[in-house]
Scaffold this motif. Structure first.
Motif, PDB file in Angstrom:
ATOM      1  N   ALA A   3       8.291   8.438  -3.176  1.00  0.00           N
ATOM      2  CA  ALA A   3       8.070   7.386  -4.176  1.00  0.00           C
ATOM      3  C   ALA A   3       9.289   6.483  -4.282  1.00  0.00           C
ATOM      4  N   PHE A   4      10.462   7.090  -4.318  1.00  0.00           N
ATOM      5  CA  PHE A   4      11.699   6.314  -4.435  1.00  0.00           C
ATOM      6  C   PHE A   4      11.860   5.354  -3.263  1.00  0.00           C
ATOM      7  N   ILE A   5      11.577   5.809  -2.057  1.00  0.00           N
ATOM      8  CA  ILE A   5      11.702   4.967  -0.862  1.00  0.00           C
ATOM      9  C   ILE A   5      10.764   3.772  -0.945  1.00  0.00           C
ATOM     10  N   GLN A   6       9.492   4.037  -1.219  1.00  0.00           N
ATOM     11  CA  GLN A   6       8.505   2.958  -1.201  1.00  0.00           C
ATOM     12  C   GLN A   6       8.732   1.953  -2.329  1.00  0.00           C
ATOM     13  N   LEU A   7       9.049   2.438  -3.525  1.00  0.00           N
ATOM     14  CA  LEU A   7       9.297   1.522  -4.638  1.00  0.00           C
ATOM     15  C   LEU A   7      10.572   0.720  -4.401  1.00  0.00           C
ATOM     16  N   SER A   8      11.553   1.331  -3.735  1.00  0.00           N
ATOM     17  CA  SER A   8      12.783   0.606  -3.399  1.00  0.00           C
ATOM     18  C   SER A   8      12.489  -0.522  -2.425  1.00  0.00           C
ATOM     19  N   LEU A   9      11.761  -0.221  -1.375  1.00  0.00           N
ATOM     20  CA  LEU A   9      11.483  -1.209  -0.336  1.00  0.00           C
ATOM     21  C   LEU A   9      10.522  -2.302  -0.800  1.00  0.00           C
ATOM     22  N   LEU A  10       9.672  -1.979  -1.763  1.00  0.00           N
ATOM     23  CA  LEU A  10       8.719  -2.967  -2.276  1.00  0.00           C
ATOM     24  C   LEU A  10       9.266  -3.768  -3.457  1.00  0.00           C
TER      25      LEU A  10
ATOM     26  N   GLN B 132      -6.638   4.692  -6.137  1.00  0.00           N
ATOM     27  CA  GLN B 132      -5.516   4.300  -6.987  1.00  0.00           C
ATOM     28  C   GLN B 132      -5.632   2.835  -7.405  1.00  0.00           C
ATOM     29  N   SER B 133      -6.078   1.990  -6.493  1.00  0.00           N
ATOM     30  CA  SER B 133      -6.256   0.570  -6.806  1.00  0.00           C
ATOM     31  C   SER B 133      -7.317   0.379  -7.882  1.00  0.00           C
ATOM     32  N   LEU B 134      -8.404   1.129  -7.775  1.00  0.00           N
ATOM     33  CA  LEU B 134      -9.470   1.049  -8.769  1.00  0.00           C
ATOM     34  C   LEU B 134      -8.956   1.453 -10.145  1.00  0.00           C
ATOM     35  N   MET B 135      -8.187   2.535 -10.209  1.00  0.00           N
ATOM     36  CA  MET B 135      -7.627   2.999 -11.477  1.00  0.00           C
ATOM     37  C   MET B 135      -6.626   1.987 -12.044  1.00  0.00           C
ATOM     38  N   ALA B 136      -5.819   1.396 -11.148  1.00  0.00           N
ATOM     39  CA  ALA B 136      -4.806   0.433 -11.597  1.00  0.00           C
ATOM     40  C   ALA B 136      -5.445  -0.783 -12.252  1.00  0.00           C
ATOM     41  N   ARG B 137      -6.572  -1.220 -11.718  1.00  0.00           N
ATOM     42  CA  ARG B 137      -7.234  -2.409 -12.248  1.00  0.00           C
ATOM     43  C   ARG B 137      -7.740  -2.187 -13.677  1.00  0.00           C
TER      44      ARG B 137
ATOM     45  N   HIS C 293       0.841  -1.199   0.000  1.00  0.00           N
ATOM     46  CA  HIS C 293       0.000   0.000   0.000  1.00  0.00           C
ATOM     47  C   HIS C 293       0.875   1.247   0.000  1.00  0.00           C
ATOM     48  N   ASP C 294       0.247   2.396  -0.124  1.00  0.00           N
ATOM     49  CA  ASP C 294       0.941   3.690  -0.122  1.00  0.00           C
ATOM     50  C   ASP C 294       1.034   4.187   1.325  1.00  0.00           C
ATOM     51  N   PHE C 295       1.979   3.668   2.070  1.00  0.00           N
ATOM     52  CA  PHE C 295       2.100   4.000   3.490  1.00  0.00           C
ATOM     53  C   PHE C 295       2.448   5.474   3.694  1.00  0.00           C
ATOM     54  N   LEU C 296       3.471   5.969   3.017  1.00  0.00           N
ATOM     55  CA  LEU C 296       3.914   7.343   3.239  1.00  0.00           C
ATOM     56  C   LEU C 296       2.878   8.358   2.771  1.00  0.00           C
ATOM     57  N   GLY C 297       2.189   8.082   1.680  1.00  0.00           N
ATOM     58  CA  GLY C 297       1.135   8.990   1.235  1.00  0.00           C
ATOM     59  C   GLY C 297       0.019   9.097   2.257  1.00  0.00           C
ATOM     60  N   ALA C 298      -0.362   7.952   2.846  1.00  0.00           N
ATOM     61  CA  ALA C 298      -1.410   7.950   3.866  1.00  0.00           C
ATOM     62  C   ALA C 298      -0.952   8.687   5.127  1.00  0.00           C
ATOM     63  N   ILE C 299       0.300   8.465   5.516  1.00  0.00           N
ATOM     64  CA  ILE C 299       0.848   9.153   6.690  1.00  0.00           C
ATOM     65  C   ILE C 299       0.893  10.658   6.447  1.00  0.00           C
ATOM     66  N   PHE C 300       1.306  11.043   5.269  1.00  0.00           N
ATOM     67  CA  PHE C 300       1.378  12.459   4.891  1.00  0.00           C
ATOM     68  C   PHE C 300       0.020  13.127   5.077  1.00  0.00           C
TER      69      PHE C 300
ATOM     70  N   CYS D  13       3.928  11.449 -10.042  1.00  0.00           N
ATOM     71  CA  CYS D  13       3.844  10.213  -9.260  1.00  0.00           C
ATOM     72  C   CYS D  13       3.471  10.407  -7.798  1.00  0.00           C
ATOM     73  N   GLY D  14       3.661  11.597  -7.229  1.00  0.00           N
ATOM     74  CA  GLY D  14       3.405  11.768  -5.812  1.00  0.00           C
ATOM     75  C   GLY D  14       4.266  10.810  -5.011  1.00  0.00           C
ATOM     76  N   ALA D  15       3.659  10.087  -4.063  1.00  0.00           N
ATOM     77  CA  ALA D  15       4.406   9.127  -3.241  1.00  0.00           C
ATOM     78  C   ALA D  15       4.507   7.756  -3.894  1.00  0.00           C
ATOM     79  N   GLY D  16       4.043   7.627  -5.120  1.00  0.00           N
ATOM     80  CA  GLY D  16       4.145   6.361  -5.841  1.00  0.00           C
ATOM     81  C   GLY D  16       2.974   5.427  -5.631  1.00  0.00           C
ATOM     82  N   GLY D  17       1.877   5.932  -5.074  1.00  0.00           N
ATOM     83  CA  GLY D  17       0.742   5.075  -4.764  1.00  0.00           C
ATOM     84  C   GLY D  17       0.146   4.366  -5.960  1.00  0.00           C
ATOM     85  N   MET D  18       0.028   5.057  -7.088  1.00  0.00           N
ATOM     86  CA  MET D  18      -0.549   4.447  -8.289  1.00  0.00           C
ATOM     87  C   MET D  18       0.321   3.289  -8.782  1.00  0.00           C
TER      88      MET D  18
END
Length: 274
Positions: A213-220, A146-151, A119-126, A174-179
């Motif tokens: 975005a870079f952090i979350q995509l790196s960790l995922l 974002q999940s709905l759009m991705a599908r 999930h988009d943890f940092l975006g939600a925290i923000f 991209c924002g926090a990379g949630g999409m």
């Protein structure tokens, strides 16, 4: 199970005097015990620790400092450069030893949250911390949307992978990379492996958002080129590649994809001319 495989912590050392060298990132101590916790616990603990970190500083400053430190540690191409270490050293000078420990804890909790759920943890925290109200009125789209759009982008994706070996995705704001995270989650649900079959180009004009975005995509474990810059004017300030880009050989994969596309375009042109 999460795809997280890289979680190096930035150094807790604080410059003690003029003779002290620049802060150096170090690995997590081997004696540390990593305990899996659920998302809700990780989120609540993250908020609590964050609110008690460096209370003398504005919340936006603490958040952006944390993001800068975490992103610098995950940037394999620059993590040991003089520029990166000097930037981290200057940030750490603003915090006492207890606050530095809290920054470590925030990193750990972020990793735990992403392990617990894609999930988009940092975006939600923000958004929960209302940091968007403190700077440019910035807001991030809820992950459910974002999940709905991705599908909507998933149909036909397996055919593309069979034809080209991988898929590419472009996120110009991209924002926090949630999409991107939502799209990768959809690939996993479809039985695909985004760490090996997905490459993403991400751009955001806000350096903190790009770092998130870079952090979350790196960790995922998502291979991505994360650019800080203006999509409209094509003025770019920084380009970063997530660890999986290097680990899974995406430079070669992208070259192969370009060759396949060129060949398919040539064959298509020959058929149209016939």
């Amino acid at each position: 199970m999460s795809q997280i495989s890289f979680a190096d912590f930035f150094n807790s050392a604080k410059k003690a005097g003029p003779e002290t060298g620049p802060v150096m990132p170090v690995a997590v101590p081997s004696s540390g015990i990593h305990r899996m916790i659920n998302l809700e616990v990780a989120r609540k603990q993250f908020i609590s620790v964050f609110l008690h970190t460096a209370r003398q500083l504005r919340r936006w400053d603490v958040f952006s400092d944390f993001i800068t430190l975490a992103a610098s540690e995950l940037d394999l191409a620059r993590v040991r450069t003089q520029e990166s270490m000097e930037r981290c050293r200057k940030i750490c000078e603003r915090y006492d030893s207890d606050d530095i420990k809290n920054l470590h804890e925030l990193f750990r909790l972020m990793v735990c949250a992403l392990e617990a759920e894609f999930h988009d943890f940092l975006g939600a925290i923000f958004m929960e911390l209302e940091l968007g109200d403190d700077r440019r009125g910035q807001y991030f789209t809820p992950y459910s949307v974002q999940s709905l759009m991705a599908r909507m982008l998933i149909p036909g994706i397996k055919d593309t992978i069979r034809r080209e070996g991988m898929i590419t995705l472009s996120e110009p704001t991209c924002g926090a990379g949630g999409m991107v995270i939502a799209y990768a989650e959809c690939l996993i649900e479809a039985g695909l492996n985004p760490s090996a079959q997905l490459f993403v180009n991400c751009i955001d004009i806000d350096p903190v958002a790009a770092d998130m975005a870079f952090i979350q995509l790196s960790l995922l474990g998502i291979a991505a080129e994360v650019v800080t810059g203006n999509t409209l004017t094509l003025q770019f300030n920084r380009v970063r590649y997530t660890p999986v880009y290097y680990i899974n050989g995406f430079e070669e994969k992208l070259q192969n994809q370009r060759r396949i596309r060129a060949m398919l375009d040539f064959i298509r042109g020959m058929k149209e001319a016939a």
